[in-house]
Enzyme design. Sequence first.
Site, PDB file in Angstrom:
ATOM      1  CG  ASN A   7      -1.833   1.222   1.257  1.00  6.72           C
ATOM      2  OD1 ASN A   7      -1.441   2.328   0.895  1.00  6.72           O
ATOM      3  ND2 ASN A   7      -3.062   1.032   1.713  1.00  6.72           N
ATOM      4  CD  GLU A  34      -4.495   4.719   0.926  1.00 11.25           C
ATOM      5  OE1 GLU A  34      -5.021   5.731   1.424  1.00 11.25           O
ATOM      6  OE2 GLU A  34      -3.958   3.824   1.610  1.00 11.25           O
ATOM      7  CG  ASP A 146      -4.605  -2.074   3.246  1.00  7.78           C
ATOM      8  OD1 ASP A 146      -5.030  -2.776   4.193  1.00  7.78           O
ATOM      9  OD2 ASP A 146      -4.555  -0.825   3.300  1.00  7.78           O
ATOM     10  CG  ASN A 148      -7.987  -1.381   5.539  1.00  6.55           C
ATOM     11  OD1 ASN A 148      -7.156  -0.910   6.314  1.00  6.55           O
ATOM     12  ND2 ASN A 148      -8.312  -0.785   4.403  1.00  6.55           N
ATOM     13  CG  ASP A 217      -0.667  -4.108   4.215  1.00  3.49           C
ATOM     14  OD1 ASP A 217      -1.145  -3.497   3.255  1.00  3.49           O
ATOM     15  OD2 ASP A 217      -0.459  -3.592   5.337  1.00  3.49           O
ATOM     16  CG  ASP A 246      -0.032   4.823   6.170  1.00  4.74           C
ATOM     17  OD1 ASP A 246       0.108   4.416   5.000  1.00  4.74           O
ATOM     18  OD2 ASP A 246      -1.118   5.236   6.611  1.00  4.74           O
ATOM     19  CG  HIS A 247       0.128   0.302   4.504  1.00  8.96           C
ATOM     20  ND1 HIS A 247      -0.707  -0.728   4.841  1.00  8.96           N
ATOM     21  CD2 HIS A 247      -0.631   1.428   4.529  1.00  8.96           C
ATOM     22  CE1 HIS A 247      -1.925  -0.261   5.067  1.00  8.96           C
ATOM     23  NE2 HIS A 247      -1.899   1.047   4.886  1.00  8.96           N
TER      24      HIS A 247
END
Length: 279
Positions: A7, A34, A146, A148, A217, A246-247
Amino acid sequence: MKIASWNINSIRARQERLLEYLASRAPDVLCLQELKCVDDSFPGEALGQAGYHFVSHGQKTYNGVAILSKLPQQEATRGLQDGVEDPQSRVIAATIGGLRVVSIYAPNGQAPGTEAYAYKLEWFRRLRAWLRAQARPEQPIIVCGDFNVAPDDRDLHDPAGQAGQIMASDPERAGFQELLGLGLTDAFRLFHHEPGRYTWWDYRQLAFPKNVGMRIDHLLVSATLLGRIAACDIDRDMRKGKKPSDHAPVWLELADQAAKPAPEGQAGEIPGPEKPLVP
């Protein structure tokens, strides 16, 4: 073959980081999520110069998924193709060297009880139905992205405090387990059973240095691939440095031939007489 998923949290904002990753890790296949850009703005020229083919399914400002590969892609499809009007770009699939690769970006869901949460649960149902319809029993397939969802308490930094919250609620975890029920396996857990290994950390409150994160993920593989998986891990260092996502990327390596018998009892099982359509 090395297959990775990341991501990237805006491909235009992190194009330099992406090219760095391709040069240093050299994955044969990289699934991205994303993107936060439309297809016309996708940096295809730079990726071509780096030696990668690509297919993308973009969306302005939000969402967007892509698959990069050293080999050309075939039979590319975009979306869940189930007749549902859904403007959110969250699924893309392609066949690469005989392997069916799916890059997904699951909805966040905001919070249990919200409309966004209901959409997330329904989206997982639609994804499962699509995979069931698309996959052939003999076909090697990998679903990357991802999700989530933190599948169990090992994937949370504070299991007691996060119980029932978004990404850790029972219905979300059940939706993830139903994907495994198609005959897919969480490749990371074939090699790592310990807690505290995460793929996402908030930008705020020094979450990354404190390792306050979640593992959301995942790389889900069909049974025909299990004996070929030589390694699977998280590229945690990519969360460091200038303008990181942030991943962190997750990756696995496939051997050319099965190196060992497929692990037993790893894939989920569909209850009752129904048999997995994805082996």
